[in-house]
Motif scaffolding. Structure first.
Motif, mmCIF file in Angstrom:
data_model
loop_
_atom_site.group_PDB
_atom_site.id
_atom_site.type_symbol
_atom_site.label_atom_id
_atom_site.label_comp_id
_atom_site.label_asym_id
_atom_site.label_seq_id
_atom_site.Cartn_x
_atom_site.Cartn_y
_atom_site.Cartn_z
ATOM 1 N N UNK A 1 -1.607 51.518 89.627
ATOM 2 C CA UNK A 1 -0.500 52.353 90.116
ATOM 3 C C UNK A 1 0.610 52.501 89.081
ATOM 4 N N UNK A 2 1.465 53.482 89.351
ATOM 5 C CA UNK A 2 2.747 53.629 88.662
ATOM 6 C C UNK A 2 3.837 53.101 89.595
ATOM 7 N N UNK A 3 4.760 52.302 89.059
ATOM 8 C CA UNK A 3 5.877 51.771 89.843
ATOM 9 C C UNK A 3 7.177 52.323 89.276
ATOM 10 N N UNK A 4 8.007 52.858 90.148
ATOM 11 C CA UNK A 4 9.354 53.286 89.781
ATOM 12 C C UNK A 4 10.344 52.401 90.526
ATOM 13 N N UNK A 5 11.070 51.566 89.806
ATOM 14 C CA UNK A 5 12.116 50.777 90.442
ATOM 15 C C UNK A 5 13.451 51.444 90.116
ATOM 16 N N UNK A 6 14.037 52.073 91.139
ATOM 17 C CA UNK A 6 15.213 52.926 90.951
ATOM 18 C C UNK A 6 16.499 52.127 91.143
ATOM 19 N N UNK A 7 17.460 52.335 90.234
ATOM 20 C CA UNK A 7 18.685 51.556 90.306
ATOM 21 C C UNK A 7 18.367 50.080 90.189
ATOM 22 N N UNK B 1 16.941 54.749 80.659
ATOM 23 C CA UNK B 1 18.388 54.776 80.836
ATOM 24 C C UNK B 1 18.847 56.144 81.304
ATOM 25 N N UNK B 2 19.047 56.286 82.611
ATOM 26 C CA UNK B 2 19.468 57.566 83.196
ATOM 27 C C UNK B 2 19.961 57.315 84.606
ATOM 28 N N UNK B 3 20.796 58.218 85.103
ATOM 29 C CA UNK B 3 21.163 58.170 86.515
ATOM 30 C C UNK B 3 19.952 58.588 87.342
ATOM 31 N N UNK B 4 19.683 57.877 88.426
ATOM 32 C CA UNK B 4 18.525 58.224 89.246
ATOM 33 C C UNK B 4 18.684 59.605 89.875
ATOM 34 N N UNK B 5 19.929 60.090 90.001
ATOM 35 C CA UNK B 5 20.152 61.407 90.597
ATOM 36 C C UNK B 5 20.001 62.542 89.587
ATOM 37 N N UNK B 6 19.831 62.215 88.314
ATOM 38 C CA UNK B 6 19.580 63.224 87.281
ATOM 39 C C UNK B 6 18.113 63.636 87.354
ATOM 40 N N UNK B 7 17.814 64.910 87.604
ATOM 41 C CA UNK B 7 16.408 65.318 87.769
ATOM 42 C C UNK B 7 15.585 65.231 86.495
ATOM 43 N N UNK B 8 16.211 65.089 85.323
ATOM 44 C CA UNK B 8 15.480 65.176 84.077
ATOM 45 C C UNK B 8 14.545 64.026 83.781
ATOM 46 N N UNK B 9 14.924 62.785 84.120
ATOM 47 C CA UNK B 9 14.132 61.625 83.698
ATOM 48 C C UNK B 9 12.742 61.600 84.319
ATOM 49 N N UNK B 10 12.606 62.157 85.523
ATOM 50 C CA UNK B 10 11.334 62.085 86.234
ATOM 51 C C UNK B 10 10.242 62.893 85.528
#
Length: 278
Positions: free
Chosen positions: A84-90, A134-143
């Motif tokens: 799997x891929x894991x995204x741990x946000x914030x 390193x990005x704000x989770x609300x920034x759509x670009x990092x995804x």
């Protein structure tokens, strides 16, 4: 030792939770056994005496119970989906990627603001399949930089309640737009708790931000994003039997008998798309 750290606002909460996880790990019958947190506290140049306040130490058990339940859900998902891929946000300074016994095929991404990620890189080792963003989770670009070819586990501990509801909805919909399927695990506070923090004067909040998005019901997640399906939830106080300290265990048992106090903090597991649970 790392450079001097003095975060404020939402970021200040990560120092509190790190300190409490480190404190809890010193116990012989530790719930979480987060020894990486204890080592991080030792290495960070911060005046930890600020957190040695009456009553704060007792919160270490709630912090550990929350983290342990999320660890258990994450471990279960990775047993079913070892690539799997894991995204741990914030992610803050959480050491979950190093606490868990990860299958070798897992890709793990810890996401937080650039200054937090810079500190993480000083504290935690590089590892195969592990990366920080390193990005704000609300920034759509990092995804856009995350491969979307595998099931995804999204971990949002101590995050969604601090965001405006519209930002929570946008974030979740971007994730379910990008991935074919996976799970979301997160925590949420009751409306009365959020309302209390919003009414509290700034001087009494001591720099901590108010909660903006409460969890009125565990199925709120389906309202935030209709593609998400509620699976289960756990009230943190209901896990009181795991607390080794007799006094703290009795206090959590008492809280669990009152619906309002029992549900002040709940953990929720939801799924979307194709599910390995069948």
């Amino acid at each position: 030792m790392t450079g001097r750290v003095d975060f404020s606002g939402v970021q200040s909460t990560m120092l509190v939770t790190l300190y409490l996880r480190a404190l809890e790990s010193r116990s012989e019958d530790s719930i979480l056994r987060d020894h990486a947190a204890a080592e991080a506290v030792r290495r960070i140049d911060y005046d930890w005496r600020k957190l040695q306040q009456p009553g704060l130490a007792g919160n270490r058990f709630g912090v550990a119970l929350r983290a342990k339940q999320l660890d258990d859900w994450a471990a279960g998902f990775l047993r079913r989906n070892p690539d799997a891929t894991v995204l741990q946000l914030g992610c803050g300074l959480d050491s979950r990627a190093f606490r868990l016994d990860l299958p070798p095929g897992v890709r793990w991404f810890d996401v937080d603001l650039p200054d937090v990620v810079e500190l993480r890189r000083d504290l935690y080792p590089d590892a195969d399949g592990y990366r920080t963003i390193g990005a704000s989770v609300t920034d759509p670009g990092w995804l856009a930089g995350i491969p979307a070819d595998r099931p995804v586990l999204v971990i949002a501990e101590g995050l969604l309640m601090y965001l405006p509801t519209v930002e929570v909805e946008r974030l979740l919909r971007r994730i379910t737009d990008r991935f074919r399927g996976g799970e979301l695990i997160f925590d949420g506070v009751a409306p009365w708790v959020a309302g209390f923090t919003q009414r509290l004067p700034e001087r009494l909040r001591r720099g901590y931000p108010p909660y903006l998005t409460p969890l009125r019901a565990s199925r709120d997640v389906e309202r935030w994003d209709p593609r998400l399906r509620y699976v289960e939830d756990v009230a943190v106080t209901s896990q009181f039997a795991k607390i080794p300290d007799r006094t703290a265990r009795a206090a959590h048992r008492l809280m669990s008998r009152s619906p309002a106090l029992r549900d002040w903090l709940r953990l929720v597991r939801a799924e979307f798309g194709t599910s390995a649970d069948g």
